[in-house]
Scaffold this active site. Structure first.
Site, PDB file in Angstrom:
ATOM      1  N   GLY B  81      35.588  -0.287 -72.371  1.00 41.51           N
ATOM      2  CA  GLY B  81      34.626  -0.070 -71.290  1.00 41.51           C
ATOM      3  C   GLY B  81      33.188  -0.079 -71.756  1.00 41.51           C
ATOM      4  O   GLY B  81      32.884   0.293 -72.890  1.00 41.51           O
ATOM      5  N   ARG B 145      39.718  -5.593 -73.171  1.00 43.65           N
ATOM      6  CA  ARG B 145      40.613  -4.485 -73.513  1.00 43.65           C
ATOM      7  C   ARG B 145      41.831  -4.920 -74.337  1.00 43.65           C
ATOM      8  O   ARG B 145      42.758  -4.144 -74.525  1.00 43.65           O
ATOM      9  CB  ARG B 145      41.064  -3.759 -72.242  1.00 43.65           C
ATOM     10  CG  ARG B 145      39.907  -3.101 -71.504  1.00 43.65           C
ATOM     11  CD  ARG B 145      40.358  -2.101 -70.445  1.00 43.65           C
ATOM     12  NE  ARG B 145      39.210  -1.497 -69.783  1.00 43.65           N
ATOM     13  CZ  ARG B 145      38.593  -0.384 -70.200  1.00 43.65           C
ATOM     14  NH1 ARG B 145      39.024   0.253 -71.268  1.00 43.65           N
ATOM     15  NH2 ARG B 145      37.548   0.092 -69.544  1.00 43.65           N
ATOM     16  N   ASP B 175      38.095   5.568 -79.433  1.00 41.23           N
ATOM     17  CA  ASP B 175      39.025   6.086 -80.441  1.00 41.23           C
ATOM     18  C   ASP B 175      40.145   5.087 -80.733  1.00 41.23           C
ATOM     19  O   ASP B 175      40.478   4.843 -81.900  1.00 41.23           O
ATOM     20  CB  ASP B 175      39.578   7.462 -80.032  1.00 41.23           C
ATOM     21  CG  ASP B 175      40.210   7.468 -78.654  1.00 41.23           C
ATOM     22  OD1 ASP B 175      39.870   6.600 -77.817  1.00 41.23           O
ATOM     23  OD2 ASP B 175      41.051   8.341 -78.394  1.00 41.23           O
ATOM     24  N   ASP B 176      40.701   4.470 -79.700  1.00 42.88           N
ATOM     25  CA  ASP B 176      41.767   3.496 -79.931  1.00 42.88           C
ATOM     26  C   ASP B 176      41.277   2.284 -80.713  1.00 42.88           C
ATOM     27  O   ASP B 176      41.935   1.816 -81.647  1.00 42.88           O
ATOM     28  CB  ASP B 176      42.358   3.005 -78.601  1.00 42.88           C
ATOM     29  CG  ASP B 176      43.340   4.019 -78.011  1.00 42.88           C
ATOM     30  OD1 ASP B 176      43.749   4.948 -78.742  1.00 42.88           O
ATOM     31  OD2 ASP B 176      43.677   3.872 -76.822  1.00 42.88           O
ATOM     32  N   LYS B 202      31.785   4.307 -79.858  1.00 45.17           N
ATOM     33  CA  LYS B 202      31.301   4.069 -78.496  1.00 45.17           C
ATOM     34  C   LYS B 202      32.201   4.729 -77.480  1.00 45.17           C
ATOM     35  O   LYS B 202      33.425   4.650 -77.612  1.00 45.17           O
ATOM     36  CB  LYS B 202      31.332   2.560 -78.225  1.00 45.17           C
ATOM     37  CG  LYS B 202      31.062   2.166 -76.788  1.00 45.17           C
ATOM     38  CD  LYS B 202      32.087   1.173 -76.229  1.00 45.17           C
ATOM     39  CE  LYS B 202      33.436   1.806 -76.016  1.00 45.17           C
ATOM     40  NZ  LYS B 202      34.372   1.012 -75.242  1.00 45.17           N
ATOM     41  N   THR B 203      31.680   5.389 -76.506  1.00 39.23           N
ATOM     42  CA  THR B 203      32.357   5.713 -75.255  1.00 39.23           C
ATOM     43  C   THR B 203      31.528   6.704 -74.464  1.00 39.23           C
ATOM     44  O   THR B 203      31.078   7.723 -74.992  1.00 39.23           O
ATOM     45  CB  THR B 203      33.785   6.294 -75.424  1.00 39.23           C
ATOM     46  OG1 THR B 203      34.200   6.818 -74.154  1.00 39.23           O
ATOM     47  CG2 THR B 203      33.864   7.431 -76.418  1.00 39.23           C
ATOM     48  N   ASP B 205      32.731   8.567 -72.373  1.00 38.78           N
ATOM     49  CA  ASP B 205      33.573   9.742 -72.118  1.00 38.78           C
ATOM     50  C   ASP B 205      33.288  10.893 -73.074  1.00 38.78           C
ATOM     51  O   ASP B 205      33.654  12.032 -72.801  1.00 38.78           O
ATOM     52  CB  ASP B 205      35.058   9.370 -72.236  1.00 38.78           C
ATOM     53  CG  ASP B 205      35.425   8.222 -71.314  1.00 38.78           C
ATOM     54  OD1 ASP B 205      34.694   8.002 -70.328  1.00 38.78           O
ATOM     55  OD2 ASP B 205      36.442   7.557 -71.562  1.00 38.78           O
ATOM     56  N   LYS B 242      24.099  21.938 -44.922  1.00 39.26           N
ATOM     57  CA  LYS B 242      25.255  21.843 -44.036  1.00 39.26           C
ATOM     58  C   LYS B 242      26.456  21.105 -44.615  1.00 39.26           C
ATOM     59  O   LYS B 242      27.452  20.940 -43.912  1.00 39.26           O
ATOM     60  CB  LYS B 242      24.849  21.218 -42.706  1.00 39.26           C
ATOM     61  CG  LYS B 242      24.299  19.812 -42.796  1.00 39.26           C
ATOM     62  CD  LYS B 242      23.904  19.316 -41.395  1.00 39.26           C
ATOM     63  CE  LYS B 242      23.311  17.925 -41.467  1.00 39.26           C
ATOM     64  NZ  LYS B 242      22.890  17.424 -40.153  1.00 39.26           N
ATOM     65  N   ARG B 429      27.577   3.297 -66.564  1.00 40.20           N
ATOM     66  CA  ARG B 429      28.063   2.707 -67.814  1.00 40.20           C
ATOM     67  C   ARG B 429      27.140   1.620 -68.345  1.00 40.20           C
ATOM     68  O   ARG B 429      27.248   1.229 -69.516  1.00 40.20           O
ATOM     69  CB  ARG B 429      29.461   2.108 -67.610  1.00 40.20           C
ATOM     70  CG  ARG B 429      30.458   3.095 -67.026  1.00 40.20           C
ATOM     71  CD  ARG B 429      31.883   2.608 -67.138  1.00 40.20           C
ATOM     72  NE  ARG B 429      32.047   1.205 -66.812  1.00 40.20           N
ATOM     73  CZ  ARG B 429      33.188   0.531 -66.945  1.00 40.20           C
ATOM     74  NH1 ARG B 429      34.263   1.159 -67.408  1.00 40.20           N
ATOM     75  NH2 ARG B 429      33.265  -0.734 -66.606  1.00 40.20           N
TER      76      ARG B 429
END
Lengths: 553, 553
Positions: B81, B145, B175-176, B202-203, B205, B242, B429
């Site tokens: 991503g 991916r 991580d992967d 990188k990420t 997340d 509201k 992103r």
């Protein structure tokens, strides 16, 4: 950490006034212009506004201040949806009021027009005002949607003003609120209350705009915030190369925001409601238009794209608005109760099928079930379809998916279509105002006080020449009645400010029309990025592409 | 207008390097640290990585460059991503490579790891690179991916490298991807290919983080972009007074982004998936927790609020993940076809009711119909529920609405509850990287080349001391195997980089925990505003609250 670093830094920003207002209060004088008449229905408007019709347009200029020196007690109201810069209107008003006479007082009526009717207010002081300079939101006093329109309300308003010795009310609102400001101004004059009423043009929708008012405040910041996000999505789209993003943007009926975002970001597709209406497009035609572009891009290996959808578009599709009208009629009153009592969705659909006309049934049948249910189940207290809740971004992607499935079966389309959906609205209404909106709003408020000080009533605070640097802006006032015409509203003829939809002959749409085919077939995305408040003027101070094109730039 | 004013201005930005890398290529030398061992399962990891295990941590410092002068041909890959700053990693890598030797060559493999396998590439030159400096997105070469994990793929990769005389591959990923980089590095060493492999963390997340890696790039910019929007919504919320806004934010399993956004914006509620799991909370308990706060605020007249929901939370609710597992099992294979063939939703529900265990049926029955249908109808090609498509923001608001309706009937709750929903992910992103991410990424890329030049293999580019000014950052490298342990994945024990979830004993969560009650009952919103690239350093250059708290600041 209760105040963010940006907020702290923005407190230090000094909004720019029009050059003619920069010489100090004692050096602002009035230049009278022509007497005005309304844009249409002159006789009717004149009859309805005997005390405030036909007044002169005015501009301010440098010169000896000749206004009467008296203590001013002013009340300010924020009306309707939030728009970035509202706080700066209040700050500009406050600063001019205090600079004119430190004894002057500014009341803020809380929670919108109802604050005036309920006499719910605060009195501003420096410490309080300073917390809100150059910030977004309307939380300085809150806003509300109560409409000031009945004689009874006006009488209450006059009472409250009398109680506090209020000499003027400033109403910050959109077309409806400023229409009501004009009616209130007439009431105040007719009843010799001595209270002036001044309006300020607010709305992110950009539809309070005419030959006098170049732009409503908040439009710049909101459109830039949405454009930031659309640009980011475009960049993601062109990196991942596997999604079609359907992005709905706020803006009520008018497509000004969608169009401005398209000019800023150059997406593959942007629907314009006014064009849909002018061409009387059907859902099938719109779906074909989008699917054609999806197919053409797929042929070039580009199974991705971005589509901008204006919030109000479904109401501009004739067959869809007919369907809504029929559903509203069919499910009104007892029938609606009977419908609601049916236990299953299939029975409910059967009820609709037998109650709607054939064309409505065929349109209804095209819709994905989620949208069908939004139309029938989520009705407002009057039993009407809640058009603003219709997820039109999902409606169109679903129609396109069905359309493409047919093309795939027929062998003409071989691509992949994976849609994602977004809706941007609340994300932009309370952003920190851009430098443009910070300056424009402060000027509108400052200028509103000068109109009060010079005794004007029923005027809109007007700042123009906005595509130029603030130094060259022109400050003044315009009788609100000049912008009015008669329109049919809820079965009655009413004097209202004409709402500005996108002009299909105007330069912004023409520019879009001339480029959209190229943007559709190629990938011409532009990435505006986040609004910048510091740094190069080319990045921080430019207003909208819409205004630049309208001004011939 | 194809390049926005901000993009033009950002081209001029010079990313800041760590002080020790600022003296020119000829003045960078290596300081060797300790030999390393993996965080767990040392024997197993060592056995799997005989050639790359146990290497020394290194840092760079000022001193005579002693690296071997040879022509370097490097390939770079963007994996997974998008994250803001990816372009700057490539730019930093390119600049260091060219500064070392103008004859060096940088290949960019297109569309992710598959570009390497398919030998699909571009060769960078100055003109091309310059278009991407300090911009968001991964469109410089695209991403993908495809996982590099089989021996066959490695053999192809080695072939491609040999063909182009590539001496090193830089993999920019999460991580992967970095786990796979380590395995590829081992392969390259074991087969004496002469190809080094270097990873970059990188990420958005934020879950690639450990005692060596302080932060993955992109987290700063993405979290700030979402915080901008949440702050704007809070301000709107507190102006209109509201709505209850339910805001889901991206971040996969980990709640780092949700937590960072909460620290930046001080919302009324933020769910933390890791806490939900630790406390084994049920949907009813979460719904009670939210409804209690809604009720308490309503008692003070505040029928509005903001709730942040991490993307992955539903998977952390034990009863919900059991339900998903049971549905996946029940609808696998033939049964799924039978289910799909049932004509009505009622029949489908009947099928589920008879096939699921009682507890699962009772959880299923709590869900709004839209979510029930997302669970059963929107399954992936393997027949599994697509958890990422579950609109958990609507799930929780619907549970809370039902909960409040009961309280209203019981007379304990008298407020109004109008929820609105948002999901922020793609919006952040590909934003223009913040100054922090622009600097950090450029440094990671520059540093990655220094690791290559000094002959390291199977290392992650490491830049630390990140909460300090860039001058004080520490640049170096860490063997990826140091971060690995054995985990069960798809029925196999595999060596992987341990994913970092939110640490409930860590300072960021502790700070949140200590303040959330106050934020819930009062209105303590903070408005970060849009990311600023120019202006005061306090506004432009600070990284996340998460990192500051982790560093004890």
């Amino acid at each position: 950490m209760n105040i963010s670093p940006l907020q702290t830094a923005r407190y230090e920003y000094s909004p720019k006034l029009p050059g003619m207002l920069r010489n100090g209060i004692s050096d602002i004088c009035v230049l009278e212009g022509e007497e005005t008449s309304s844009v249409a229905d002159q006789e009717k408007i004149k009859a309805l506004f005997p005390n405030t019709y036909g007044k002169k347009e005015i501009t301010f200029q440098k010169g000896q201040n000749t206004s009467v020196q008296k203590k001013q007690v002013v009340g300010v109201i924020l009306s309707g949806g939030q728009a970035p810069g509202g706080h700066n209107v209040v700050c500009g008003l406050y600063d001019a009021l205090k600079a004119t006479n430190p004894e002057n007082v500014l009341y803020g009526f809380k929670g919108g027009p109802s604050g005036l009717l309920e006499d719910d207010y605060i009195i501003f002081d420096d410490a309080y005002i300073d917390q809100y300079r150059n910030t977004g939101g309307f939380d300085i006093i809150g806003s509300g949607r109560t409409k000031l329109e009945t004689q009874e309300q006006f009488a209450v308003a006059a009472e409250v003003c009398k109680k506090h010795e209020i000499t003027a009310i400033v109403i910050i609102g959109g077309d409806d609120s400023n229409t009501n400001a004009a009616v209130l101004a007439e009431y105040m004059a007719a009843h010799n209350t001595g209270v002036q009423v001044i309006g300020c043009p607010k709305t992110i929708d950009g539809d309070l705009k005419n030959e006098d008012i170049e732009a409503s405040f908040g439009f710049d910041t909101a459109a830039k915030t949405y454009s930031e996000l659309i640009g980011n999505i475009e960049r993601d789209c062109n990196s991942a190369k596997k999604y079609w993003h359907f992005v709905k943007v706020m803006g009520r009926s008018a497509s000004h925001i969608a169009l401005e975002c398209a000019l800023e970001t150059q997406p593959n597709i942007c629907l314009i409601s006014e064009e849909v209406a002018a061409k009387k497009q059907s859902l099938a035609e719109i779906s074909d238009y989008i699917a054609d572009i999806v197919e053409k891009r797929a042929e070039q290996g580009m199974n991705f794209g971005v589509v901008i959808i204006p919030e109000g578009v479904v109401e501009f599709v004739p067959e869809f608005s007919s369907l809504i009208a029929e559903i509203n009629e069919l499910l009104a009153g007892k029938a609606g109760e009977a419908f609601s009592a049916l236990p299953t969705w299939n029975e409910k659909k059967g009820f609709l099928h037998s109650g709607l006309r054939d064309q409505a049934v065929s349109v209804f049948s095209m819709l994905p079930q989620g949208i069908q249910q939004q139309l029938c189940l989520d009705r407002d207290p009057h039993g009407n379809v809640q058009v603003s809740l219709i997820e039109s971004e999902k409606l169109f992607s679903s129609l396109v998916a069905a359309n493409l499935a047919k093309r795939k079966a027929a062998g003409t389309y071989k691509g992949k279509f994976s849609p994602l959906h977004h809706f941007f609205g609340y994300e932009g209404r309370c952003a920190f105002p851009s430098n443009f909106d910070a300056d424009y709003c402060y000027s509108l408020g400052y200028n509103a006080f000068m109109l009060i000080q010079y005794g004007f009533n029923g005027y809109l605070s007007k700042v123009s020449n906005l595509s130029k640097p603030a130094e060259e802006w022109v400050a003044g006032g315009m009788p609100i009645t000049k912008m009015m015409n008669m329109e049919r509203r809820h079965g009655e003829d009413k004097p209202v400010i004409r709402k500005a939809l996108v002009d299909l002959d105007g330069a912004p749409f023409k520019y879009f029309e001339a480029h959209r085919q190229e943007w559709a077939e190629n990938t011409c995305y532009t990435f505006p990025g986040a609004i910048q408040y510091f740094g190069p003027s080319s990045v921080c101070d430019l207003t909208t592409r819409t205004l630049a094109l309208e001004q011939g730039e």
